[in-house]
Design an enzyme around this catalytic site. Structure first.
Site, PDB file in Angstrom:
ATOM      1  CE  LYS A  13       1.976  -5.366   4.372  1.00 22.84           C
ATOM      2  NZ  LYS A  13       1.910  -4.056   5.069  1.00 22.84           N
ATOM      3  NE  ARG A  88      -1.316  -7.715   9.201  1.00 27.51           N
ATOM      4  CZ  ARG A  88      -1.669  -7.194   8.030  1.00 27.51           C
ATOM      5  NH1 ARG A  88      -1.918  -7.966   7.004  1.00 27.51           N
ATOM      6  NH2 ARG A  88      -1.746  -5.897   7.890  1.00 27.51           N
ATOM      7  NE  ARG A 127      -3.849   2.232   3.234  1.00 21.62           N
ATOM      8  CZ  ARG A 127      -3.341   1.082   3.700  1.00 21.62           C
ATOM      9  NH1 ARG A 127      -2.566   0.341   2.928  1.00 21.62           N
ATOM     10  NH2 ARG A 127      -3.582   0.711   4.926  1.00 21.62           N
ATOM     11  NE  ARG A 160      -7.714  -0.414   4.703  1.00 24.98           N
ATOM     12  CZ  ARG A 160      -6.618  -1.154   4.688  1.00 24.98           C
ATOM     13  NH1 ARG A 160      -5.975  -1.369   3.542  1.00 24.98           N
ATOM     14  NH2 ARG A 160      -6.142  -1.683   5.779  1.00 24.98           N
ATOM     15  NE  ARG A 171      -4.103  -1.230  10.257  1.00 23.70           N
ATOM     16  CZ  ARG A 171      -4.204  -0.571   9.101  1.00 23.70           C
ATOM     17  NH1 ARG A 171      -4.773   0.620   9.079  1.00 23.70           N
ATOM     18  NH2 ARG A 171      -3.748  -1.101   8.006  1.00 23.70           N
TER      19      ARG A 171
HETATM   20  P1  ADP Z   1      -2.295  -2.959   5.465  1.00 27.44           P
HETATM   21  O1  ADP Z   1      -2.479  -2.711   3.984  1.00 27.44           O
HETATM   22  O2  ADP Z   1      -2.378  -1.699   6.232  1.00 27.44           O
HETATM   23  O3  ADP Z   1      -1.061  -3.714   5.790  1.00 27.44           O
HETATM   24  P2  ADP Z   1      -4.228  -5.081   5.294  1.00 27.44           P
HETATM   25  O4  ADP Z   1      -5.173  -4.686   4.240  1.00 27.44           O
HETATM   26  O5  ADP Z   1      -3.170  -6.061   4.949  1.00 27.44           O
HETATM   27  O6  ADP Z   1      -3.570  -3.776   5.944  1.00 27.44           O
HETATM   28  O7  ADP Z   1      -5.023  -5.636   6.556  1.00 27.44           O
HETATM   29  C1  ADP Z   1      -6.093  -4.912   7.132  1.00 27.44           C
HETATM   30  C2  ADP Z   1      -6.550  -5.642   8.392  1.00 27.44           C
HETATM   31  O8  ADP Z   1      -7.007  -6.960   8.037  1.00 27.44           O
HETATM   32  C3  ADP Z   1      -5.464  -5.872   9.432  1.00 27.44           C
HETATM   33  O9  ADP Z   1      -5.294  -4.770  10.300  1.00 27.44           O
HETATM   34  C4  ADP Z   1      -6.016  -7.095  10.151  1.00 27.44           C
HETATM   35  O10 ADP Z   1      -7.072  -6.752  11.036  1.00 27.44           O
HETATM   36  C5  ADP Z   1      -6.644  -7.908   9.020  1.00 27.44           C
HETATM   37  N1  ADP Z   1      -5.666  -8.864   8.440  1.00 27.44           N
HETATM   38  C6  ADP Z   1      -5.181  -8.857   7.168  1.00 27.44           C
HETATM   39  N2  ADP Z   1      -4.331  -9.877   6.992  1.00 27.44           N
HETATM   40  C7  ADP Z   1      -4.274 -10.560   8.167  1.00 27.44           C
HETATM   41  C8  ADP Z   1      -3.573 -11.705   8.631  1.00 27.44           C
HETATM   42  N3  ADP Z   1      -2.706 -12.366   7.835  1.00 27.44           N
HETATM   43  N4  ADP Z   1      -3.778 -12.109   9.911  1.00 27.44           N
HETATM   44  C9  ADP Z   1      -4.633 -11.466  10.707  1.00 27.44           C
HETATM   45  N5  ADP Z   1      -5.307 -10.367  10.350  1.00 27.44           N
HETATM   46  C10 ADP Z   1      -5.147  -9.910   9.091  1.00 27.44           C
HETATM   47  P1  ADP Z   2       0.617  -1.640   2.668  1.00 24.02           P
HETATM   48  O1  ADP Z   2      -0.002  -2.609   1.690  1.00 24.02           O
HETATM   49  O2  ADP Z   2       1.981  -2.046   3.109  1.00 24.02           O
HETATM   50  O3  ADP Z   2      -0.280  -1.331   3.814  1.00 24.02           O
HETATM   51  P2  ADP Z   2       0.190   0.383   0.565  1.00 24.02           P
HETATM   52  O4  ADP Z   2       0.790  -0.252  -0.633  1.00 24.02           O
HETATM   53  O5  ADP Z   2      -1.293   0.411   0.651  1.00 24.02           O
HETATM   54  O6  ADP Z   2       0.827  -0.259   1.902  1.00 24.02           O
HETATM   55  O7  ADP Z   2       0.758   1.872   0.691  1.00 24.02           O
HETATM   56  C1  ADP Z   2       0.388   2.731   1.763  1.00 24.02           C
HETATM   57  C2  ADP Z   2       0.186   4.149   1.248  1.00 24.02           C
HETATM   58  O8  ADP Z   2       1.432   4.711   0.838  1.00 24.02           O
HETATM   59  C3  ADP Z   2      -0.734   4.240   0.026  1.00 24.02           C
HETATM   60  O9  ADP Z   2      -1.424   5.449   0.101  1.00 24.02           O
HETATM   61  C4  ADP Z   2       0.238   4.225  -1.146  1.00 24.02           C
HETATM   62  O10 ADP Z   2      -0.321   4.881  -2.286  1.00 24.02           O
HETATM   63  C5  ADP Z   2       1.423   5.001  -0.575  1.00 24.02           C
HETATM   64  N1  ADP Z   2       2.728   4.533  -1.083  1.00 24.02           N
HETATM   65  C6  ADP Z   2       3.082   3.282  -1.471  1.00 24.02           C
HETATM   66  N2  ADP Z   2       4.380   3.225  -1.856  1.00 24.02           N
HETATM   67  C7  ADP Z   2       4.871   4.477  -1.656  1.00 24.02           C
HETATM   68  C8  ADP Z   2       6.180   5.072  -1.841  1.00 24.02           C
HETATM   69  N3  ADP Z   2       7.228   4.345  -2.279  1.00 24.02           N
HETATM   70  N4  ADP Z   2       6.308   6.370  -1.538  1.00 24.02           N
HETATM   71  C9  ADP Z   2       5.273   7.094  -1.084  1.00 24.02           C
HETATM   72  N5  ADP Z   2       4.034   6.612  -0.882  1.00 24.02           N
HETATM   73  C10 ADP Z   2       3.821   5.319  -1.172  1.00 24.02           C
END
Ligand code: ADP
Ligand code: ADP
Ligand code: ZN
Length: 214
Positions: A13, A88, A127, A160, A171
């Site tokens: 995302k 979320r 990541r 992270r 998660r």
């Molecule tokens: P990811 O990139 O793996 O989807 P995020 O960076 O979006 O993770 O979120 C990291 C953490 O921050 C989540 O596991 C949650 O604890 C918190 N978080 C982020 N966005 C939200 C939200 N909209 N509602 C509740 N918790 C959130």
């Molecule tokens: P989210 O915001 O949904 O948690 P990220 O954008 O941080 O996800 O991506 C999660 C991990 O996967 C990161 O290490 C990113 O560099 C990698 N990644 C993102 N898009 C792709 C893809 N299309 N193929 C392979 N790896 C990817």
């Protein structure tokens, strides 16, 4: 253009949201980045959010909704924005729908980046995140130009704490339980678009742009 990115943690995302924000000149709003910035700056919100984030749990809706409603009301978001990691939960989605309704507006697209759980654990282990500017990389798929250093700002990139495998499993459970129902919510609103997130990053991007411009 007002876009929501949906998908499991690690679906890509954030990676896609940044590219879409650049292409269309709209702000990229990531609640995860906002919470991490608050943790880094030692704010009250950061302290509260950290206890939930460290356990792989969601930060309570009360701490999250107002923050986003406030952020999308700023001047730079008046022509659109892309939400990454929000909503979320169903209550968060309802909060967003209601806030926009008050302004006579609604979201245009909810893009679901679909990646099966099997792929997520390996993606997360690789990541690397820049806690300074929010950029994300992958040690194999999307490496930094210089090992361990953010291409964008030159700071160190890190694994992270919540990307450790045990926390990722938690998660994913939370995702299936609390976030996945949003797919039906936005499908019912008629704005859901799904892309195959297992493709290479640039192919996913092309697929999203094609959907947005269809
Ligand atoms: P990811 O990139 O793996 O989807 P995020 O960076 O979006 O993770 O979120 C990291 C953490 O921050 C989540 O596991 C949650 O604890 C918190 N978080 C982020 N966005 C939200 C939200 N909209 N509602 C509740 N918790 C959130
Ligand atoms: P989210 O915001 O949904 O948690 P990220 O954008 O941080 O996800 O991506 C999660 C991990 O996967 C990161 O290490 C990113 O560099 C990698 N990644 C993102 N898009 C792709 C893809 N299309 N193929 C392979 N790896 C990817
Ligand atoms: Zn950086």
């Amino acid at each position: 253009m007002k876009i929501i990115m949906l998908g499991a943690p690690g679906a890509g995302k954030g990676t896609q949201a940044k590219m879409i924000a650049d292409k269309y000149g709209i702000p990229h709003i990531s609640t995860g980045d906002i919470f991490r910035a608050n943790i880094k700056n030692g704010t009250e919100l950061g302290k509260k959010a950290k206890t939930f984030m460290d356990q792989g749990l969601l930060v309570p809706d009360e701490l999250t909704c107002d923050l986003v409603v406030d952020r999308i009301s700023r001047e730079d978001a008046k022509d659109g924005f892309i939400l990454d990691g929000f909503p979320r939960t169903i209550p968060q989605a309802e909060c967003l729908t209601d806030a926009l309704k008050e302004r006579g507006e609604s979201m245009d697209y909810a893009v679901n980046v679909d990646v099966p759980d099997e792929n997520i654990i390996t993606r997360m282990a690789g990541r690397r995140a820049c806690l300074n500017c929010g950029a994300t990389y992958h040690i194999v798929n999307i490496p930094t130009k210089v090992e361990g250093i953010c291409d964008r700002c030159g700071e160190k990139v890190v694994l992270r704490a919540d990307d450790e495998p045990e926390t990722v499993k938690k998660r994913l459970d939370v995702y299936h339980d609390q976030t996945q129902p949003l797919i039906e919510y936005y499908s019912n609103q008629g704005i859901l678009k799904t892309v195959d997130g297992t493709q290479p990053m640039t192919d996913v991007f092309d697929a999203i742009v094609a959907l947005l411009e269809a």
